[in-house]
Design a protein around this motif. Structure first.
Motif, PDB file in Angstrom:
ATOM      1  N   MET A 257       0.827  -1.196   0.000  1.00 23.83           N
ATOM      2  CA  MET A 257       0.000   0.000   0.000  1.00 23.83           C
ATOM      3  C   MET A 257       0.872   1.260   0.000  1.00 23.83           C
ATOM      4  O   MET A 257       0.764   2.118   0.847  1.00 23.83           O
ATOM      5  CB  MET A 257      -0.891   0.011   1.247  1.00 23.83           C
ATOM      6  CG  MET A 257      -2.177   0.783   1.048  1.00 23.83           C
ATOM      7  SD  MET A 257      -3.198   0.657   2.490  1.00 23.83           S
ATOM      8  CE  MET A 257      -3.894  -0.965   2.273  1.00 23.83           C
ATOM      9  N   SER A 258       1.805   1.286  -0.929  1.00 24.14           N
ATOM     10  CA  SER A 258       2.695   2.437  -0.967  1.00 24.14           C
ATOM     11  C   SER A 258       2.031   3.559  -1.745  1.00 24.14           C
ATOM     12  O   SER A 258       1.405   3.337  -2.780  1.00 24.14           O
ATOM     13  CB  SER A 258       4.020   2.069  -1.624  1.00 24.14           C
ATOM     14  OG  SER A 258       3.778   1.733  -2.972  1.00 24.14           O
ATOM     15  N   ALA A 259       2.166   4.766  -1.234  1.00 21.44           N
ATOM     16  CA  ALA A 259       1.495   5.893  -1.852  1.00 21.44           C
ATOM     17  C   ALA A 259       2.438   6.556  -2.839  1.00 21.44           C
ATOM     18  O   ALA A 259       3.174   7.461  -2.488  1.00 21.44           O
ATOM     19  CB  ALA A 259       1.047   6.885  -0.795  1.00 21.44           C
TER      20      ALA A 259
ATOM     21  N   THR B 189      -0.584   7.688  -7.696  1.00 23.84           N
ATOM     22  CA  THR B 189      -1.875   7.202  -7.214  1.00 23.84           C
ATOM     23  C   THR B 189      -2.890   8.341  -7.240  1.00 23.84           C
ATOM     24  O   THR B 189      -2.606   9.433  -6.786  1.00 23.84           O
ATOM     25  CB  THR B 189      -1.762   6.692  -5.781  1.00 23.84           C
ATOM     26  OG1 THR B 189      -0.531   6.023  -5.635  1.00 23.84           O
ATOM     27  CG2 THR B 189      -2.919   5.805  -5.430  1.00 23.84           C
TER      28      THR B 189
ATOM     29  N   TYR C 162      -6.700   9.592  -6.084  1.00 25.67           N
ATOM     30  CA  TYR C 162      -7.679   9.287  -5.049  1.00 25.67           C
ATOM     31  C   TYR C 162      -9.039   9.837  -5.451  1.00 25.67           C
ATOM     32  O   TYR C 162      -9.124  10.818  -6.197  1.00 25.67           O
ATOM     33  CB  TYR C 162      -7.237   9.918  -3.733  1.00 25.67           C
ATOM     34  CG  TYR C 162      -5.944   9.335  -3.223  1.00 25.67           C
ATOM     35  CD1 TYR C 162      -5.942   8.131  -2.518  1.00 25.67           C
ATOM     36  CD2 TYR C 162      -4.738   9.971  -3.461  1.00 25.67           C
ATOM     37  CE1 TYR C 162      -4.766   7.599  -2.062  1.00 25.67           C
ATOM     38  CE2 TYR C 162      -3.554   9.442  -3.000  1.00 25.67           C
ATOM     39  CZ  TYR C 162      -3.569   8.242  -2.294  1.00 25.67           C
ATOM     40  OH  TYR C 162      -2.409   7.709  -1.848  1.00 25.67           O
ATOM     41  N   PRO C 163     -10.107   9.210  -4.966  1.00 20.87           N
ATOM     42  CA  PRO C 163     -11.452   9.707  -5.295  1.00 20.87           C
ATOM     43  C   PRO C 163     -11.624  11.146  -4.814  1.00 20.87           C
ATOM     44  O   PRO C 163     -11.011  11.547  -3.837  1.00 20.87           O
ATOM     45  CB  PRO C 163     -12.377   8.772  -4.507  1.00 20.87           C
ATOM     46  CG  PRO C 163     -11.548   7.612  -4.105  1.00 20.87           C
ATOM     47  CD  PRO C 163     -10.134   8.072  -4.075  1.00 20.87           C
ATOM     48  N   ARG C 164     -12.446  11.890  -5.532  1.00 22.79           N
ATOM     49  CA  ARG C 164     -12.682  13.280  -5.137  1.00 22.79           C
ATOM     50  C   ARG C 164     -14.092  13.493  -4.594  1.00 22.79           C
ATOM     51  O   ARG C 164     -14.508  14.622  -4.307  1.00 22.79           O
ATOM     52  CB  ARG C 164     -12.433  14.204  -6.333  1.00 22.79           C
ATOM     53  CG  ARG C 164     -10.968  14.216  -6.748  1.00 22.79           C
ATOM     54  CD  ARG C 164     -10.774  14.916  -8.073  1.00 22.79           C
ATOM     55  NE  ARG C 164     -11.122  16.324  -8.007  1.00 22.79           N
ATOM     56  CZ  ARG C 164     -10.276  17.271  -7.579  1.00 22.79           C
ATOM     57  NH1 ARG C 164      -9.076  16.940  -7.166  1.00 22.79           N
ATOM     58  NH2 ARG C 164     -10.644  18.529  -7.547  1.00 22.79           N
ATOM     59  N   THR C 165     -14.838  12.397  -4.491  1.00 24.27           N
ATOM     60  CA  THR C 165     -16.162  12.538  -3.879  1.00 24.27           C
ATOM     61  C   THR C 165     -16.314  11.464  -2.816  1.00 24.27           C
ATOM     62  O   THR C 165     -15.675  10.418  -2.869  1.00 24.27           O
ATOM     63  CB  THR C 165     -17.290  12.326  -4.905  1.00 24.27           C
ATOM     64  OG1 THR C 165     -17.110  11.036  -5.490  1.00 24.27           O
ATOM     65  CG2 THR C 165     -17.279  13.396  -5.966  1.00 24.27           C
ATOM     66  N   TRP C 166     -17.155  11.760  -1.878  1.00 30.81           N
ATOM     67  CA  TRP C 166     -17.435  10.767  -0.841  1.00 30.81           C
ATOM     68  C   TRP C 166     -18.826  11.051  -0.296  1.00 30.81           C
ATOM     69  O   TRP C 166     -19.191  12.192  -0.056  1.00 30.81           O
ATOM     70  CB  TRP C 166     -16.404  10.876   0.291  1.00 30.81           C
ATOM     71  CG  TRP C 166     -16.697   9.958   1.435  1.00 30.81           C
ATOM     72  CD1 TRP C 166     -16.408   8.635   1.527  1.00 30.81           C
ATOM     73  CD2 TRP C 166     -17.347  10.293   2.660  1.00 30.81           C
ATOM     74  NE1 TRP C 166     -16.832   8.132   2.721  1.00 30.81           N
ATOM     75  CE2 TRP C 166     -17.412   9.119   3.438  1.00 30.81           C
ATOM     76  CE3 TRP C 166     -17.894  11.477   3.173  1.00 30.81           C
ATOM     77  CZ2 TRP C 166     -17.987   9.097   4.698  1.00 30.81           C
ATOM     78  CZ3 TRP C 166     -18.472  11.448   4.431  1.00 30.81           C
ATOM     79  CH2 TRP C 166     -18.512  10.259   5.175  1.00 30.81           C
ATOM     80  N   THR C 167     -19.617   9.983  -0.146  1.00 31.59           N
ATOM     81  CA  THR C 167     -20.905  10.171   0.527  1.00 31.59           C
ATOM     82  C   THR C 167     -20.971   9.224   1.704  1.00 31.59           C
ATOM     83  O   THR C 167     -20.431   8.113   1.651  1.00 31.59           O
ATOM     84  CB  THR C 167     -22.107   9.878  -0.396  1.00 31.59           C
ATOM     85  OG1 THR C 167     -21.801   8.691  -1.131  1.00 31.59           O
ATOM     86  CG2 THR C 167     -22.360  11.032  -1.339  1.00 31.59           C
ATOM     87  N   ARG C 168     -21.607   9.680   2.721  1.00 24.87           N
ATOM     88  CA  ARG C 168     -21.720   8.876   3.929  1.00 24.87           C
ATOM     89  C   ARG C 168     -22.551   7.639   3.649  1.00 24.87           C
ATOM     90  O   ARG C 168     -23.585   7.723   3.009  1.00 24.87           O
ATOM     91  CB  ARG C 168     -22.391   9.708   5.019  1.00 24.87           C
ATOM     92  CG  ARG C 168     -22.479   8.966   6.330  1.00 24.87           C
ATOM     93  CD  ARG C 168     -22.798   9.895   7.447  1.00 24.87           C
ATOM     94  NE  ARG C 168     -23.868  10.834   7.100  1.00 24.87           N
ATOM     95  CZ  ARG C 168     -24.445  11.613   8.003  1.00 24.87           C
ATOM     96  NH1 ARG C 168     -24.072  11.578   9.240  1.00 24.87           N
ATOM     97  NH2 ARG C 168     -25.394  12.449   7.649  1.00 24.87           N
ATOM     98  N   PRO C 169     -22.097   6.463   4.126  1.00 28.72           N
ATOM     99  CA  PRO C 169     -22.925   5.269   3.941  1.00 28.72           C
ATOM    100  C   PRO C 169     -24.270   5.453   4.641  1.00 28.72           C
ATOM    101  O   PRO C 169     -24.299   5.853   5.799  1.00 28.72           O
ATOM    102  CB  PRO C 169     -22.109   4.144   4.596  1.00 28.72           C
ATOM    103  CG  PRO C 169     -20.969   4.793   5.282  1.00 28.72           C
ATOM    104  CD  PRO C 169     -20.858   6.201   4.833  1.00 28.72           C
TER     105      PRO C 169
END
Lengths: 269, 270, 285
Positions: B1-3, B7, B9-16
């Motif tokens: 899991m090296s950054a 890499t 990364y997603p730019r959106t996130w919604t709460r489950p």
């Protein structure tokens, strides 16, 4: 050391304590007897001795239940549930601000606002919903509306008390951490306080709704709508077979609401 | 899991969401909304009556500001006397009956048949509320505080025996085990292992129930079971709102005093 | 970068937690703050972002005087100061992502934060940080489902999400086992090096401080009694900070059981902690 004398007797308490304890019990018994006497000074014992026969009589008249009365109970049942649900919702709107005003860690002023909030809570809690209904029927007239408001008034104190206790128990460090990020007051509420009290809030709400279903079944006795209204009508004409049906319906409603509330609380927590 | 720098990364996130299945979530929202609209719609309000009643509401608020303790003082005194004595007597009797039933309803110390009987008694007592029981007892014993006393005692059993049984079931099993290991009999186990553990809570619960019984005693008078509720009902029937307000203020004060002192006693016991 | 001038704190209870503390932290410098419980370590770092209001003295972050700021100004200053806590201080019922994003609260308006609509850059950064601390697999887990070490990693990510100019770190390893403690300390120091980020770390484990930190400040009863490199920490200095004890085993040797080196509390520390708790709650009103 081998010749030390040990006591042969042992008492849990000293003689004096023992004596006081017995005196306390004696006082309690005497007080009970006194209360009993005062309470029963007007009791007509002939009626009381007649009670078993009366019970048998009522019992025999209550069966068989008049099942064809059941369909006409559906509308009052709907009303009863509406009273409990809408009353609970109405209470929540008023209870939340009161709870935040009453909790030591969120009140705007311990000196002035908090005592007012506590007074609201204690007044609301001391007066049973049936008494609230009695007052409200006199003021806004008989019907479902009086029932809703009565349930709401009684529930404010209950919800606000449990909620403010939950607010006082929140973890201050979590609040500190969120305020350390430069969050505003409202954001601190949203991110640090609300998540901590939300489960308690939901649990209290469902719990109170369950109690309110129970209470709203009888509010009609004083004219505030729902099943109690039919109960009162049936009692007035001594229609015991109908009373049985109402009792059974109330019992089922209460059991179902208890089951629902237990399920929901389980899902939340 | 090296950054690595590459890499992305997603730019959106919604709460489950709380309810995972989307259809169920929307069904719940929609159902709740429809129920709310329909039930609000089913509430019939006679606004003319409400408007007329506001005048009474004002009189009632005035009654609270200037309560009338004097003109019905005799009635209030009798009502209070009945309520208070009824409360004490029913709590004492209720507790005395609750203890054996509570012990019998604890699965860890009671044999099954006794357990079943005691649980049935508790369920019976809990499923009917005070006011319905009061109606029946008034029909049997006639009007007056004795019917109220019976009602409150009956209600106390369901409340106290259930909590007591749960307490006994929750006790520290190792302590009972230790006493049992000394060869103690059933009574000795109850006396040495269980009583010390549940006694403080039993006293606390009894005081709490005393409190509840007083509040309930103010209600069951409405259906004729004596006490301050009967006085209050009469005052309301006669439109004497200032007397009614006086009674309510007295109830609130007594409840406050009871709550405060029972809290004090509980603290002192621990 | 950070400058404290004559900082003092007296709690409402009359407890003197800090007396005339002056020190400065250079850019990129990581400082270990050691001292017995109740010496004022927590109070000191909480004074920097005014979670605890200093009684007197001045604090400068760069050219900005923090002690003179109004409420709004303080919020802006707090955005520049990341903080990592002893008991992680995550909001337990929020998801890992929400906890990390809460580091961004100072930059977004209430409604955006209420609907969890953070700017895409903030979300991207949060993912990157979670990857950096090794938690990309736990983004949507609730914080209370994580282990202690994982929670502290979230705490680090939250502080970094603020894109801070300074880190305040309060006993980061107090609730962790020795191995995790070292991992967390290493991570913190590495990150500070990567970003040239100055930090003050409260730490009770002297050996841990010596292992990871280049400058150590010793606090005793609210006063700075030592300021130097880890090599200068000898038995005399430790005695000055903690009191008389046999220090031969502590110096330059990692104590593997991870027990506190200085758990013999000063008298009055309980009151300090209680007073601190009260001030923490004051932040709510």
């Amino acid at each position: 050391m081998s010749d030390t004398q040990f006591d042969k007797s042992w008492q849990k308490r000293t003689t004096k304590q023992e004596l006081l304890l017995w005196l306390g019990w004696l006082a309690l018994v005497a007080f009970f007897v006194f209360c009993w006497e005062v309470m029963n000074k007007n009791t007509i014992w002939a009626f009381v001795s007649d009670a078993p026969r009366q019970a048998m009589d009522i019992g025999s008249r209550m069966v068989p239940p008049r099942w064809d009365y059941l369909p006409s109970l559906m509308e009052p049942l709907w009303d009863t549930i509406a009273i409990a649900t809408l009353g609970t919702l109405m209470a929540l709107f008023m209870a939340v601000p009161v709870a935040f005003m009453a909790a030591r860690n969120t009140t705007p002023s311990t000196r002035f606002v908090r005592p007012v909030a506590l007074l609201i809570i204690v007044s609301s809690r001391s007066i049973n919903s049936l008494i609230w209904a009695l007052l409200l029927v006199a003021i806004i007239g008989p019907g479902v509306m009086a029932g809703i408001v009565a349930i709401a008034f009684r529930s404010i104190g209950f919800v606000a008390k449990l909620l403010y206790e939950a607010i006082e128990e929140i973890d201050a460090v979590q609040v500190e951490a969120v305020s350390a990020t430069g969050a505003s007051k409202a954001q601190i509420m949203d991110y640090a306080v609300v998540p901590q009290i939300l489960p308690a809030f939901a649990g209290i709400t469902v719990f109170r709704w369950d109690i309110n279903i129970r209470e709203s079944t009888v509010l009609g006795l004083v004219g505030a709508g729902g099943l109690g209204l039919r109960l009162q009508e049936s009692l007035n004409v001594l229609a015991w077979p109908q009373v049985t049906v109402i009792f059974i319906l109330i019992l089922i409603t209460v059991l179902v609401s208890e089951w629902v509330s237990a399920k929901v609380r389980h899902a939340i927590i | 899991m090296s950054a690595s720098a590459a890499t992305s990364y997603p730019r959106t996130w919604t709460r489950p969401p709380f309810v995972k299945r989307a259809w169920l979530r929307w069904a719940l929202y929609l159902g709740a909304l429809v129920y709310l609209i329909v039930s609000v719609g089913s509430v019939e309000v006679n606004w003319v009556r409400v408007w007329e009643g506001l005048d009474r509401g004002v009189r009632f608020v005035q009654g609270f500001l200037v309560p009338d303790f004097t003109s019905r003082w005799e009635d209030i005194l009798i009502g209070m006397e009945e309520s208070l004595t009824m409360t004490v007597a029913s709590t004492v009797v209720g507790v005395l009956i609750s203890v054996p039933i509570g012990i019998g309803a604890a699965r860890n110390i009671a044999p099954l048949p006794i357990y079943a009987i005691c649980r049935a008694i508790i369920a019976l007592s809990r499923s009917f509320q005070e006011i319905i029981v009061a109606i029946l007892f008034v029909a049997m014993f006639g009007f007056g505080p004795l019917a109220g006393f019976m009602t409150l005692s009956f209600a106390t059993i369901g409340f106290l025996a259930k909590l007591l049984a749960e307490d006994i079931e929750d006790i520290d099993e190792s302590q009972a085990e230790a006493v049992r290991a000394t060869g103690a009999g059933w009574w000795q186990i109850v006396n040495y292992a269980i009583q010390p553990q549940v006694m403080p809570r039993l006293i606390g619960l009894s005081l709490y129930r005393l409190d509840i019984n007083f509040r309930e005693s103010a209600v069951i008078g409405i259906v004729g079971a004596g006490g301050i509720g009967a006085t209050l009902n009469t005052a309301m029937d006669r439109y004497e709102y200032d007397s009614a307000a006086a009674i309510l203020i007295l109830i609130i004060l007594i409840v406050m005093a009871a709550e405060y002192s029972s809290g004090y006693v509980r603290k002192w016991l621990q | 970068m950070l400058r404290l001038e004559g900082l003092s704190k007296v709690y409402g209870t009359g407890d003197r937690a800090l007396t005339d503390v002056s020190l400065s932290v250079e850019p990129g410098q990581v400082i270990g703050l050691i001292g017995p419980s109740g010496a004022g370590k927590s109070t000191l770092i909480r004074c920097v972002n005014r979670l605890v209001e200093p009684t007197s003295g001045k604090i400068f972050l760069g050219d900005l005087e923090i002690t003179g700021l109004s409420r709004g100004g303080l919020r802006q200053a707090r955005r520049r100061i990341g903080m990592i806590f002893q008991e992680y201080a995550l909001v337990e019922r929020l998801t890992v992502m929400e906890n990390v994003l809460s580091g961004r609260l100072g930059y977004v308006g209430f409604w955006r934060s209420f609907f969890r609509k953070f700017p895409p850059e903030a979300i991207e950064n949060a993912y990157r940080l979670l990857d950096r601390v090794g938690l990309s697999a736990h983004v949507n887990k609730r914080a209370d489902a994580l282990s202690g070490g994982q929670r502290q990693r979230v705490g680090i990510a939250r502080a970094l999400e603020q894109d801070p100019d300074l880190l305040l770190i309060d006993e980061p390893t107090a609730s962790l086992d020795p191995k995790t403690s070292r991992q967390i300390m290493r991570l913190i120091v590495e990150i500070c090096d990567e970003r040239g980020l100055p930090a003050i770390i409260n730490i009770h484990d002297v050996a841990l401080a010596q292992q990871f930190v280049r400058r150590i400040i010793g606090l005793q009863a609210g006063k700075v009694v030592f300021d130097g490199s880890p090599d200068e920490l000898d038995a005399d200095v430790l005695t000055k900070i903690y009191g008389e004890e046999d220090w031969s085993a502590t110096i330059r040797k990692v104590d593997e059981d991870g027990e506190e080196a200085g758990d013999d509390d000063d008298e009055g520390s309980e009151e300090h902690i209680a007073a601190l708790d009260r001030e923490r709650l004051a932040g709510l009103t």
